[in-house]
Design an enzyme around this catalytic site. Structure first.
Site, PDB file in Angstrom:
ATOM      1  N   ASN A   9       0.880  -1.170   0.000  1.00  0.00           N
ATOM      2  CA  ASN A   9       0.000   0.000   0.000  1.00  0.00           C
ATOM      3  C   ASN A   9       0.916   1.218   0.000  1.00  0.00           C
ATOM      4  OD1 ASN A   9      -1.795   2.044   0.471  1.00  0.00           O
ATOM      5  ND2 ASN A   9      -2.317   1.410   2.570  1.00  0.00           N
ATOM      6  N   TRP A  10       1.053   1.812  -1.172  1.00  0.00           N
ATOM      7  CA  TRP A  10       1.993   2.940  -1.293  1.00  0.00           C
ATOM      8  C   TRP A  10       1.458   4.204  -0.629  1.00  0.00           C
ATOM      9  CZ3 TRP A  10       4.118   2.904  -7.065  1.00  0.00           C
ATOM     10  CH2 TRP A  10       4.827   1.712  -7.265  1.00  0.00           C
ATOM     11  N   LYS A  11       0.168   4.225  -0.324  1.00  0.00           N
ATOM     12  CA  LYS A  11      -0.476   5.428   0.238  1.00  0.00           C
ATOM     13  C   LYS A  11      -0.199   6.633  -0.684  1.00  0.00           C
ATOM     14  CE  LYS A  11      -0.251   3.290   4.725  1.00  0.00           C
ATOM     15  NZ  LYS A  11      -0.218   3.433   6.180  1.00  0.00           N
ATOM     16  N   HIS A  94      -9.567   1.483   4.311  1.00  0.00           N
ATOM     17  CA  HIS A  94      -8.348   1.632   5.120  1.00  0.00           C
ATOM     18  C   HIS A  94      -8.639   2.563   6.300  1.00  0.00           C
ATOM     19  CE1 HIS A  94      -4.312   2.716   6.348  1.00  0.00           C
ATOM     20  NE2 HIS A  94      -3.917   1.608   5.745  1.00  0.00           N
ATOM     21  N   GLU A  96      -7.079   4.915   7.502  1.00  0.00           N
ATOM     22  CA  GLU A  96      -6.814   6.333   7.210  1.00  0.00           C
ATOM     23  C   GLU A  96      -8.008   6.954   6.479  1.00  0.00           C
ATOM     24  OE1 GLU A  96      -3.046   5.652   5.313  1.00  0.00           O
ATOM     25  OE2 GLU A  96      -2.199   5.089   7.248  1.00  0.00           O
ATOM     26  N   GLU A 166      -5.819  -4.776  10.372  1.00  0.00           N
ATOM     27  CA  GLU A 166      -4.812  -3.753  10.635  1.00  0.00           C
ATOM     28  C   GLU A 166      -5.150  -3.008  11.924  1.00  0.00           C
ATOM     29  OE1 GLU A 166      -2.592  -2.613   6.801  1.00  0.00           O
ATOM     30  OE2 GLU A 166      -4.308  -1.298   6.970  1.00  0.00           O
ATOM     31  N   GLY A 172       2.106   2.384  10.762  1.00  0.00           N
ATOM     32  CA  GLY A 172       3.050   3.486  10.613  1.00  0.00           C
ATOM     33  C   GLY A 172       3.723   3.897  11.909  1.00  0.00           C
ATOM     34  N   SER A 211       2.986  -2.010  10.353  1.00  0.00           N
ATOM     35  CA  SER A 211       4.429  -2.100  10.612  1.00  0.00           C
ATOM     36  C   SER A 211       4.996  -3.493  10.357  1.00  0.00           C
ATOM     37  CB  SER A 211       4.757  -1.634  12.034  1.00  0.00           C
ATOM     38  OG  SER A 211       4.366  -0.283  12.207  1.00  0.00           O
ATOM     39  N   GLY A 232       2.728  -1.069   4.275  1.00  0.00           N
ATOM     40  CA  GLY A 232       2.834   0.353   3.956  1.00  0.00           C
ATOM     41  C   GLY A 232       4.282   0.751   3.747  1.00  0.00           C
ATOM     42  N   GLY A 233       4.902   1.266   4.791  1.00  0.00           N
ATOM     43  CA  GLY A 233       6.260   1.804   4.700  1.00  0.00           C
ATOM     44  C   GLY A 233       7.257   0.893   4.003  1.00  0.00           C
TER      45      GLY A 233
HETATM   46  P1  PGA Z   1       2.571   0.355   7.619  1.00  0.00           P
HETATM   47  O1  PGA Z   1       1.156   0.548   6.907  1.00  0.00           O
HETATM   48  O2  PGA Z   1       3.137  -0.959   7.109  1.00  0.00           O
HETATM   49  O3  PGA Z   1       3.388   1.538   7.188  1.00  0.00           O
HETATM   50  O4  PGA Z   1       2.321   0.301   9.084  1.00  0.00           O
HETATM   51  C1  PGA Z   1       0.289  -0.529   6.699  1.00  0.00           C
HETATM   52  C2  PGA Z   1      -1.009  -0.030   6.129  1.00  0.00           C
HETATM   53  O5  PGA Z   1      -1.493   1.013   6.590  1.00  0.00           O
HETATM   54  O6  PGA Z   1      -1.608  -0.641   5.208  1.00  0.00           O
END
Ligand code: PGA
Length: 253
Positions: A9-11, A94, A96, A166, A172, A211, A232-233
């Site tokens: 997930n590149w966001k 998600h 977010e 999640e 994050g 994470s 994500g990251g």
């Molecule tokens: P993260 O994000 O790996 O940076 O914690 C995961 C996500 O929000 O899908």
């Protein structure tokens, strides 16, 4: 029995050219993967990503869609638009988007249905906040979210959905859920799905996200309930992402 799926997930990261470069770096690193590998990119990166991904074993995903087919919804993007660009997966709900863009269990369910109607694989995110976990509400929160997301689906459609568990406190933050915490919550979600769809639930893939990285992926993937990861990251670095893909591949007999 369930094929693991690792999705990036590149966001809101990577311009189209940066994204294409990342994909070029990633392709040789994951070409022998024994699991599904997906990158979910920003809308405006989709065309460049599709070109870079052509002929590879990496699937293309978006990070959202609107549930209506067309109309006066300024700034929104429909399933049909994504379909024409070669999108196969779409992240839905998600945390977010729930937190910053007012998505609700109801809109998540509508989006799941729109995605399935378009032939996409929805990746539906659910998870509790730290406050909810600490006050003993984890089970109730994830159960409610799971039930709502799958509301009105046939077993045949439910089987096509991927769930990403999640926990919001792990996203994050560098704080990963322990292997056991992740496995437990995913087991709870699977039981909810079993109550709704019977043994079909054993075919539904449920990822962990929050994470997840090159160092902790193998431990998480070794858990019996965890069928992959939403990353994500660590998905922004080809090498790290490929180590996670390798950890998932290693669980496939
Ligand atoms: P993260 O994000 O790996 O940076 O914690 C995961 C996500 O929000 O899908």
């Amino acid at each position: 029995m369930r094929r693991p799926i690792i999705a990036g997930n590149w966001k809101m990261n990577m311009t189209p050219s940066q994204g294409a470069a990342l994909i070029e770096e990633l392709k040789p690193l994951v070409k022998d993967a024994k699991c599904d590998v997906v990158v979910c990119v920003p809308y405006v990166d989709i065309t460049a990503a599709a070109k870079a991904l052509a002929g590879s074993n990496i699937g293309l995903g978006a990070q959202n869609l609107h549930f209506e087919a067309k109309g006066a919804y300024t700034g929104e993007v429909s399933a049909e638009m994504l379909k024409e660009l070669g999108v196969e997966y779409v992240i839905i709900g998600h945390s977010e988007r729930r937190a910053y863009f007012a998505e609700t269990d109801e809109t998540v369910n509508k989006k799941v249905k729109a995605a399935l109607a378009a032939g996409f694989t929805p990746i539906v995110c659910i998870g509790e906040s730290l406050e909810q976990r600490e006050s003993g509400q984890m089970e109730q929160v994830v159960s409610t979210q799971a039930k709502s997301a799958f509301d009105g689906l046939s077993a045949a459609d439910a089987e096509k959905v991927v769930v990403a568990y999640e926990p919001i406190w792990a996203i994050g933050t560098g704080k990963t859920a322990s292997d056991e915490q992740a496995n437990e919550a995913i087991g709870i979600i699977r039981q909810v799905l079993r109550n709704l769809f019977g043994e079909t639930a054993d075919a539904i893939r449920i990822q962990y996200g929050g994470s997840m990285n090159a160092a902790n992926a193998a431990g998480l993937m070794a858990q019996p309930q965890i069928d992959g990861g939403l990353i994500g990251g660590a998905a922004l670095k080809a090498k790290d992402f490929s180590v996670i893909v390798a950890a998932a591949s290693a669980t496939v007999k």
